[in-house]
Design an enzyme around this catalytic site. Structure first.
Site, PDB file in Angstrom:
ATOM      1  N   ASP A   1       4.056  -5.177   3.678  1.00 51.60           N
ATOM      2  CA  ASP A   1       3.548  -4.051   4.462  1.00 51.60           C
ATOM      3  C   ASP A   1       4.375  -3.945   5.734  1.00 51.60           C
ATOM      4  O   ASP A   1       4.185  -4.713   6.667  1.00 51.60           O
ATOM      5  CB  ASP A   1       2.068  -4.300   4.793  1.00 51.60           C
ATOM      6  CG  ASP A   1       1.376  -3.087   5.403  1.00 51.60           C
ATOM      7  OD1 ASP A   1       2.067  -2.118   5.734  1.00 51.60           O
ATOM      8  OD2 ASP A   1       0.148  -3.129   5.551  1.00 51.60           O
TER       9      ASP A   1
ATOM     10  N   ASP B   1       5.599   2.353   7.337  1.00 49.93           N
ATOM     11  CA  ASP B   1       4.240   1.912   7.019  1.00 49.93           C
ATOM     12  C   ASP B   1       3.612   2.864   5.997  1.00 49.93           C
ATOM     13  O   ASP B   1       2.905   3.793   6.393  1.00 49.93           O
ATOM     14  CB  ASP B   1       3.406   1.867   8.297  1.00 49.93           C
ATOM     15  CG  ASP B   1       2.003   1.354   8.073  1.00 49.93           C
ATOM     16  OD1 ASP B   1       1.764   0.681   7.056  1.00 49.93           O
ATOM     17  OD2 ASP B   1       1.143   1.632   8.919  1.00 49.93           O
TER      18      ASP B   1
ATOM     19  N   HIS C   1       0.834  -1.207   0.000  1.00 50.88           N
ATOM     20  CA  HIS C   1       0.000   0.000   0.000  1.00 50.88           C
ATOM     21  C   HIS C   1       0.861   1.247   0.000  1.00 50.88           C
ATOM     22  O   HIS C   1       1.889   1.332   0.683  1.00 50.88           O
ATOM     23  CB  HIS C   1      -1.024  -0.027   1.137  1.00 50.88           C
ATOM     24  CG  HIS C   1      -0.525   0.273   2.507  1.00 50.88           C
ATOM     25  ND1 HIS C   1      -0.376   1.555   2.986  1.00 50.88           N
ATOM     26  CD2 HIS C   1      -0.176  -0.545   3.535  1.00 50.88           C
ATOM     27  CE1 HIS C   1       0.037   1.513   4.245  1.00 50.88           C
ATOM     28  NE2 HIS C   1       0.183   0.256   4.605  1.00 50.88           N
TER      29      HIS C   1
ATOM     30  N   GLU D   1      -5.360   2.065   1.804  1.00 54.18           N
ATOM     31  CA  GLU D   1      -5.290   0.891   2.688  1.00 54.18           C
ATOM     32  C   GLU D   1      -5.576   1.277   4.119  1.00 54.18           C
ATOM     33  O   GLU D   1      -6.241   0.536   4.858  1.00 54.18           O
ATOM     34  CB  GLU D   1      -3.902   0.246   2.580  1.00 54.18           C
ATOM     35  CG  GLU D   1      -3.756  -1.079   3.316  1.00 54.18           C
ATOM     36  CD  GLU D   1      -3.262  -0.935   4.770  1.00 54.18           C
ATOM     37  OE1 GLU D   1      -3.165  -1.955   5.470  1.00 54.18           O
ATOM     38  OE2 GLU D   1      -2.984   0.211   5.200  1.00 54.18           O
ATOM     39  N   GLU D   2      -5.059   2.439   4.519  1.00 52.31           N
ATOM     40  CA  GLU D   2      -5.212   2.863   5.909  1.00 52.31           C
ATOM     41  C   GLU D   2      -6.668   3.194   6.256  1.00 52.31           C
ATOM     42  O   GLU D   2      -7.010   3.325   7.434  1.00 52.31           O
ATOM     43  CB  GLU D   2      -4.323   4.075   6.193  1.00 52.31           C
ATOM     44  CG  GLU D   2      -2.830   3.808   6.053  1.00 52.31           C
ATOM     45  CD  GLU D   2      -2.259   2.902   7.139  1.00 52.31           C
ATOM     46  OE1 GLU D   2      -3.049   2.403   7.971  1.00 52.31           O
ATOM     47  OE2 GLU D   2      -1.041   2.685   7.136  1.00 52.31           O
TER      48      GLU D   2
ATOM     49  N   HIS E   1       2.156   4.533  12.849  1.00 53.87           N
ATOM     50  CA  HIS E   1       1.025   5.473  12.735  1.00 53.87           C
ATOM     51  C   HIS E   1       1.281   6.776  13.507  1.00 53.87           C
ATOM     52  O   HIS E   1       0.375   7.293  14.161  1.00 53.87           O
ATOM     53  CB  HIS E   1      -0.274   4.812  13.198  1.00 53.87           C
ATOM     54  CG  HIS E   1      -0.851   3.865  12.206  1.00 53.87           C
ATOM     55  ND1 HIS E   1      -2.098   3.306  12.340  1.00 53.87           N
ATOM     56  CD2 HIS E   1      -0.356   3.373  11.038  1.00 53.87           C
ATOM     57  CE1 HIS E   1      -2.353   2.519  11.312  1.00 53.87           C
ATOM     58  NE2 HIS E   1      -1.299   2.534  10.506  1.00 53.87           N
TER      59      HIS E   1
END
Length: 474
Positions: A323, A261, A249, A294-295, A423
């Site tokens: 990922d 990420d 992603h 994707e998130e 994140h």
């Protein structure tokens, strides 16, 4: 364009001038410096665009343009099909009970209470084998205008809130069925949301169930519909009846640049594509996918897979997903295709066990004893597994903690999360474990090379009639 673009039929049968694909040589050609150079570009894009590359932002669009240009320059047939997505935003989430603040999480696509919230009686639903899943669960209970408290489990959140709404409830609070706060809960689509719906921890749910009187729930939410793009690039050579699909992603979360990420997954498969070239001498076509949104819930990959016809899905021999490959406190994890770990969701579709062995054996030859990791549905393999397409990949860990045994095996800090920058604004190039990234990136290229050359052997995947039989039987 739609997310269903497949690039079918674009591979030729003419003999290319390049030498046959050699998996080990391909793995060796994907160097740490080259992979990091792609990460530097993604970091610069984020720095120039409010610190992130999230879906629907200029930073994401710039990421698409960069990846598409690199692939085009290296001879791939590249498309950037659009898909629609829903951006869910929470301005406030709060639950007050007897002057006590209770942590509550809005379920994605929950209707809003408005900023002022709503105050109503709290009515616990019956605790049974199908909590809140049947209208009869509320027989004898006065839930008209009330906020319903219902346990998680059995049926989707959307069904729980719809049934409660039909019985006249003004909102729903779902109690988690495991320790910790409710996270990642969703109603699935904005169109199914009837009443505000949030989630609380099991402990808070137990406490709420013992109380009486009114509670005040504030879920100040909004949902906006927008579009994003995937990047799909396929070799011009190799059989299009046996496509090796490779994905990562491309979007970050809004809170940060998303370099681990999932810049690391993007950089690894992008450099693999560069080294493979657009016209390799390979038996099977290779299709690289860089997924959007994707998130927000695997939206790009879901739009792509659901938009394929049955024949187009059957042409995909396997899917490799990458990922997070450079976590600061890195692990070496392979998706548990055979369920040998006996944790969570069970084995992947037939052929997934062979994919896992390919990674385990390659890492083992390079001095790394990999562990398994569950197909827990948190990345873009999910839509492929749902369609019974064998899948696999490597992973360096996210917000789970590294055990003492894993730290002894791989180094790093025990009882600390694999990536404390997950994140967050600090998910930057400065916080990548470059050695782990290099090892994982070489594993990416090796697996692509193996399956581009052949789907046969002990680590192969079903082909032809065996594929159709395997996917029909599961």
């Amino acid at each position: 364009m739609t997310g269903a673009l497949v690039l079918a039929g674009c591979s030729s049968t003419s003999e290319p001038e390049s030498p046959p694909v050699d998996a080990s040589a391909l793995a060796g050609s994907v160097t740490e410096n080259a992979v990091v150079a792609h990460l530097e570009e993604l970091q610069t894009i984020a720095d120039d665009n409010d610190g992130n590359r999230a879906a629907g932002t200029p930073g994401y669009e710039a990421s698409v343009d960069y990846v598409a240009q690199v692939l085009t320059d290296n001879g791939f047939d590249v498309q950037t099909p659009e898909f629609e997505f829903h951006n869910f935003d929470v301005a406030a989430e709060k639950l007050m009970s007897r002057d006590r603040d209770v942590e509550v999480r809005a379920l994605s696509y929950s209707p809003s209470t408005g900023p002022e919230g709503l105050t109503a009686r709290l009515v616990p639903a019956r605790q049974d084998e199908t909590p809140g899943c049947e209208a009869t669960d509320y027989d004898g209970l006065d839930v008209n205008g009330a906020i319903v408290l219902v346990d998680r489990g059995i049926c989707p959140f959307s069904a729980k809130q719809q049934i409660a709404a039909e019985r006249g409830a003004s909102a729903v609070i779902v109690v988690n069925n495991e320790d910790g706060p409710m996270s990642g809960g969703t109603l699935g689509d904005p169109s199914v949301g009837k009443i505000p719906t949030g989630g609380v921890s099991r402990a808070d749910g137990d406490a709420l169930r013992q109380g009486d009187g009114d509670v005040t729930l504030t879920l100040d939410t909004s949902t906006e519909t927008s579009t994003s793009r995937n990047v799909i690039a396929q070799t011009t050579t190799g059989s299009t009846d046996d496509v090796v699909m490779v994905g990562a992603h491309l979007d970050s979360v809004p809170e940060g640049p998303g370099i681990n990420d999932n810049g690391t997954g993007v950089a690894a498969i992008l450099e693999t594509a560069v080294q493979l070239g657009g016209s390799p001498d390979a038996d099977n076509a290779v299709r690289f996918a860089f997924w959007g949104a994707e998130e927000l819930g695997l939206l790009g990959s879901e739009a792509y897979v659901t938009g394929l016809s049955e024949d187009e899905r059957n042409d995909i021999a396997l899917y490799l997903n990458f990922d997070m490959l450079g976590s600061e406190n890195a692990g070496y994890l392979t998706y548990d295709g055979d369920n040998s770990d006996n944790v969570g969701e069970g084995p992947g579709p037939e052929g997934s066990a062979g994919i896992e062995r390919t990674f385990v054996e390659y890492l083992g030859k390079n001095g790394i004893a990999a562990n398994g990791t569950d197909f827990d549905g948190r990345s873009d393999y999910g839509p492929f597994i749902e369609q019974k397409i064998p899948s696999g990949g490597v992973f360096s860990g996210a917000d789970d903690k590294k055990t003492a045994e894993e730290a002894q095996k791989w180094g790093g800090t025990p009882d600390a999360v694999f990536d404390k920058h997950y994140h967050s604004p600090t998910d930057t190039l400065a916080n990548i474990d470059r050695a782990a990234l290099a090892k994982n990136a070489s594993a990416v290229a090796y697996a692509v090379g193996v399956y581009a050359e052949s789907l046969a052997g002990p680590n192969g995947v079903p082909t032809g009639a065996d594929r159709e039989k395997a996917r029909a039987a599961q």
